[in-house]
Design a protein around this motif. Structure first.
Motif, short mmCIF file in Angstrom:
data_model
loop_
_atom_site.label_atom_id
_atom_site.label_comp_id
_atom_site.label_asym_id
_atom_site.label_seq_id
_atom_site.Cartn_x
_atom_site.Cartn_y
_atom_site.Cartn_z
N SER A 277 27.21 28.12 83.23
CA SER A 277 25.91 27.46 83.44
C SER A 277 25.50 26.49 82.33
CB SER A 277 24.82 28.52 83.59
OG SER A 277 24.74 29.34 82.42
N ASP A 278 26.33 26.32 81.28
CA ASP A 278 25.99 25.34 80.26
C ASP A 278 27.12 24.32 80.16
OD1 ASP A 278 27.61 25.85 77.45
OD2 ASP A 278 27.42 27.65 78.67
N PRO A 279 26.79 23.05 79.86
CA PRO A 279 27.80 21.98 79.88
C PRO A 279 29.00 22.22 78.97
CG PRO A 279 25.60 21.04 79.89
CD PRO A 279 25.43 22.51 79.66
N ASP A 280 28.75 22.66 77.74
CA ASP A 280 29.87 22.88 76.82
C ASP A 280 30.78 24.00 77.32
OD1 ASP A 280 29.00 20.87 75.17
OD2 ASP A 280 27.96 22.22 73.77
N GLY A 281 30.16 25.04 77.83
CA GLY A 281 30.95 26.15 78.36
C GLY A 281 31.76 25.74 79.58
N LEU A 282 31.16 24.91 80.45
CA LEU A 282 31.88 24.45 81.62
C LEU A 282 33.03 23.52 81.23
CD1 LEU A 282 32.11 24.50 84.68
CD2 LEU A 282 30.50 22.59 84.78
N ALA A 283 32.81 22.68 80.23
CA ALA A 283 33.88 21.81 79.74
C ALA A 283 35.06 22.66 79.24
CB ALA A 283 33.37 20.91 78.62
N ASP A 284 34.75 23.73 78.52
CA ASP A 284 35.81 24.63 78.03
C ASP A 284 36.52 25.32 79.20
OD1 ASP A 284 35.23 24.00 75.41
OD2 ASP A 284 33.95 25.75 75.08
N TRP A 285 35.76 25.69 80.23
CA TRP A 285 36.34 26.33 81.42
C TRP A 285 37.36 25.41 82.08
CZ3 TRP A 285 36.37 25.00 86.61
CH2 TRP A 285 36.83 25.99 87.50
N PHE A 286 36.99 24.16 82.28
CA PHE A 286 37.92 23.21 82.89
C PHE A 286 39.20 23.09 82.07
CE2 PHE A 286 34.40 21.25 85.41
CZ PHE A 286 35.06 21.19 86.62
N TYR A 287 39.04 22.91 80.77
CA TYR A 287 40.20 22.70 79.90
C TYR A 287 41.13 23.91 79.92
CZ TYR A 287 42.95 21.22 75.88
OH TYR A 287 43.99 20.86 75.06
N THR A 288 40.52 25.12 79.87
CA THR A 288 41.33 26.34 79.88
C THR A 288 42.06 26.51 81.20
OG1 THR A 288 39.81 27.43 78.34
CG2 THR A 288 41.27 28.84 79.63
N GLN A 289 41.35 26.28 82.31
CA GLN A 289 41.95 26.44 83.64
C GLN A 289 43.10 25.46 83.86
OE1 GLN A 289 40.35 29.60 84.50
NE2 GLN A 289 40.83 28.67 86.46
N CYS A 290 43.02 24.31 83.22
CA CYS A 290 44.01 23.26 83.47
C CYS A 290 45.25 23.37 82.61
CB CYS A 290 43.37 21.89 83.26
SG CYS A 290 42.22 21.44 84.58
N ASN A 291 45.31 24.35 81.73
CA ASN A 291 46.46 24.47 80.84
C ASN A 291 47.44 25.55 81.30
OD1 ASN A 291 46.40 22.73 78.22
ND2 ASN A 291 44.28 23.22 78.68
N ALA A 292 47.67 25.58 82.62
CA ALA A 292 48.58 26.58 83.17
C ALA A 292 50.01 26.08 83.24
CB ALA A 292 48.11 26.98 84.58
N GLY A 293 50.23 24.80 82.93
CA GLY A 293 51.58 24.24 82.98
C GLY A 293 52.08 23.98 84.38
N SER A 294 51.15 23.86 85.34
CA SER A 294 51.53 23.64 86.74
C SER A 294 50.58 22.65 87.37
CB SER A 294 51.48 24.97 87.51
OG SER A 294 51.39 24.76 88.90
N LEU A 295 51.12 21.65 88.07
CA LEU A 295 50.26 20.69 88.76
C LEU A 295 49.44 21.37 89.84
CD1 LEU A 295 49.30 17.79 89.24
CD2 LEU A 295 51.27 17.48 90.76
N VAL A 296 50.03 22.32 90.55
CA VAL A 296 49.31 23.01 91.62
C VAL A 296 48.09 23.73 91.07
CG1 VAL A 296 49.45 24.82 93.37
CG2 VAL A 296 51.35 23.21 93.08
N GLU A 297 48.27 24.47 89.97
CA GLU A 297 47.14 25.17 89.35
C GLU A 297 46.12 24.19 88.78
OE1 GLU A 297 46.58 28.47 89.51
OE2 GLU A 297 48.35 28.47 90.80
N TYR A 298 46.61 23.14 88.20
CA TYR A 298 45.74 22.09 87.64
C TYR A 298 44.84 21.52 88.73
CZ TYR A 298 44.85 17.64 85.07
OH TYR A 298 44.30 16.56 84.45
N LEU A 299 45.41 21.27 89.91
CA LEU A 299 44.65 20.64 90.99
C LEU A 299 43.57 21.55 91.56
CD1 LEU A 299 47.52 18.79 92.91
CD2 LEU A 299 45.78 17.79 91.42
N LYS A 300 43.70 22.87 91.37
CA LYS A 300 42.71 23.79 91.91
C LYS A 300 41.32 23.58 91.30
CE LYS A 300 45.89 27.51 93.24
NZ LYS A 300 46.31 28.92 92.97
N THR A 301 41.26 23.09 90.07
CA THR A 301 39.96 22.90 89.42
C THR A 301 39.15 21.80 90.10
OG1 THR A 301 40.90 21.32 87.83
CG2 THR A 301 40.89 23.64 87.20
N PHE A 302 39.82 20.95 90.87
CA PHE A 302 39.11 19.87 91.53
C PHE A 302 38.23 20.38 92.68
CE2 PHE A 302 42.40 17.73 89.26
CZ PHE A 302 41.85 16.50 88.92
#
Length: 379
Positions: free
Chosen positions: A52-77
């Motif tokens: 619910s806070d911008p900095d925390g959400l920015a961290d969430w996106f970055y963490t979710q996207c570092n799975a080493g997979s394009l498929v997992e990366y695309l799920k954040t969209f």
């Protein structure tokens, strides 16, 4: 064979990279939504947001996207696209997108996005393109008021796993005089070569409409070949795995030489631009064959071998990045100097989907600004 030499050892120091004029060719609208905007639009439209806070959400996106997979990366969209289903949301996000580009020193940008993903609340394909264009024009006015001169074009994208390629191609051509400058296909690459959208590409070729194709990110040389032959791609989205068609040998004197395979040679010799996105390529595993650090990225090899390399962000929010940051990281990794960075921007200016006169004007702006920086550095 081509000799491979070491990069010039002249690292940048004391240069305000943000002030340098830049060209952004590979920048996804849904990958650059401000976290604060996602939270506000999510609350207004009943979309669940994990933080619910911008900095925390920015961290969430970055963490979710570092799975080493394009498929997992695309799920954040799924989250960013969920708040881009109304006219108001699209206008606001496009407007802020341009503001953020201008603040990063971008003088020309091409923003890519897939209209077919923004229809869940009743908007038509034409309506969503018009809404994004309205936001772009407002953002350009905002930038002008802030003292920045920026030009923006839309790249209308079809999702490669869907069966709407021709429909989206026709949409892009319909809006070619109203902000749309090119066509793209994106999404999960493996198993969905450009050949599956051949009808769309045949139509675009008949209309003399520019095409870039995501290829050489999550799939290899055959995907790139299909982008070139079936898609008639004028640029390669990412294209980093073209390095799979480059073979490094060491002679008796311990010198390194590179031999190019037929696809790599075609791309290099014809100066087909590579829309490289260094941090994103790390996050999605696109460069896993070469390593896990930025220093392992084939960017420098491609640059040394005279490929038309360009620097891009791919998704600003997901990668917590900007063109300024990407250039700084590359400079640190490979000891690039201002002359190198100028080359990357001139490559990008030449690759824009704009008439020759505009491309030349962009190149002049870049050269003049870099000359000033170089003169100041000498003083």
């Amino acid at each position: 064979m081509n000799p491979v030499t070491s990069a010039d050892e002249s690292p940048l120091s004391g240069v305000d990279l943000r002030a340098l004029p830049k060209i952004s060719l590979h920048d996804h609208l849904d990958g650059g939504v401000r976290p604060a905007t996602i939270i506000e639009l999510g609350e207004a439209n009943g979309v669940d947001v994990p933080v619910s806070d911008p900095d925390g959400l920015a961290d969430w996106f970055y963490t979710q996207c570092n799975a080493g997979s394009l498929v997992e990366y695309l799920k954040t969209f799924d989250l960013s696209i969920a708040v881009m289903q109304t006219e108001e949301g699209l206008v606001r996000i496009a407007r802020e997108f341009v503001q953020d580009l201008a603040a990063d020193g971008v003088i020309y940008g091409e923003v890519r996005w897939a209209p077919e993903q923004h229809l869940t609340r009743g908007l038509s394909l034409d309506a969503v393109v018009e809404a994004v264009q309205e936001g772009i024009e407002l953002g350009i006015k905002d930038a002008a008021h802030a003292g920045s001169d920026i030009q923006i074009g839309q790249l209308v994208t079809a999702m490669r796993h869907a069966d709407r390629g021709l429909e989206i191609a026709e949409l892009a051509v319909r809006h070619r005089e109203r902000g749309v400058v090119g066509f793209d296909i994106a999404g999960a690459e493996a198993g969905f070569p450009a050949s599956k959208q051949r009808l769309a590409f045949d139509y675009l070729a008949a209309e003399l409409f520019p095409v870039t194709v995501h290829a050489g990110e999550a799939d290899g040389i055959e995907s790139i070949r299909s982008a070139l032959l079936d898609g008639r791609a004028l640029r390669l989205g990412h294209g980093v795995r073209i390095a799979e068609d480059i073979f490094i040998e060491r002679d008796d004197a311990e010198s390194l030489y590179a031999t190019l395979g037929p696809v790599a040679e075609w791309v290099r010799d014809r100066k087909i631009p590579l829309e490289l996105s260094p941090q994103s390529n790390l996050q999605t595993g696109a460069i896993a064959a070469w390593g896990e650090e930025l220093e392992d990225h084939p960017f420098d090899l491609l640059y040394q071998l005279d490929f038309a390399v360009t620097v891009n962000v791919d998704n600003r929010t997901m990668s917590d990045t900007s063109l300024t940051k990407e250039l700084a990281l590359l400079s640190e990794a490979f000891d690039y100097d201002l002359t190198d960075l100028e080359t990357f921007q001139l490559n990008a200016a030449a690759a824009t989907f704009q008439p020759l006169e505009i491309r030349e004007a962009l190149a002049d702006r870049i050269s003049e600004a870099f000359d000033e920086f170089l003169d100041d550095d000498e003083d």
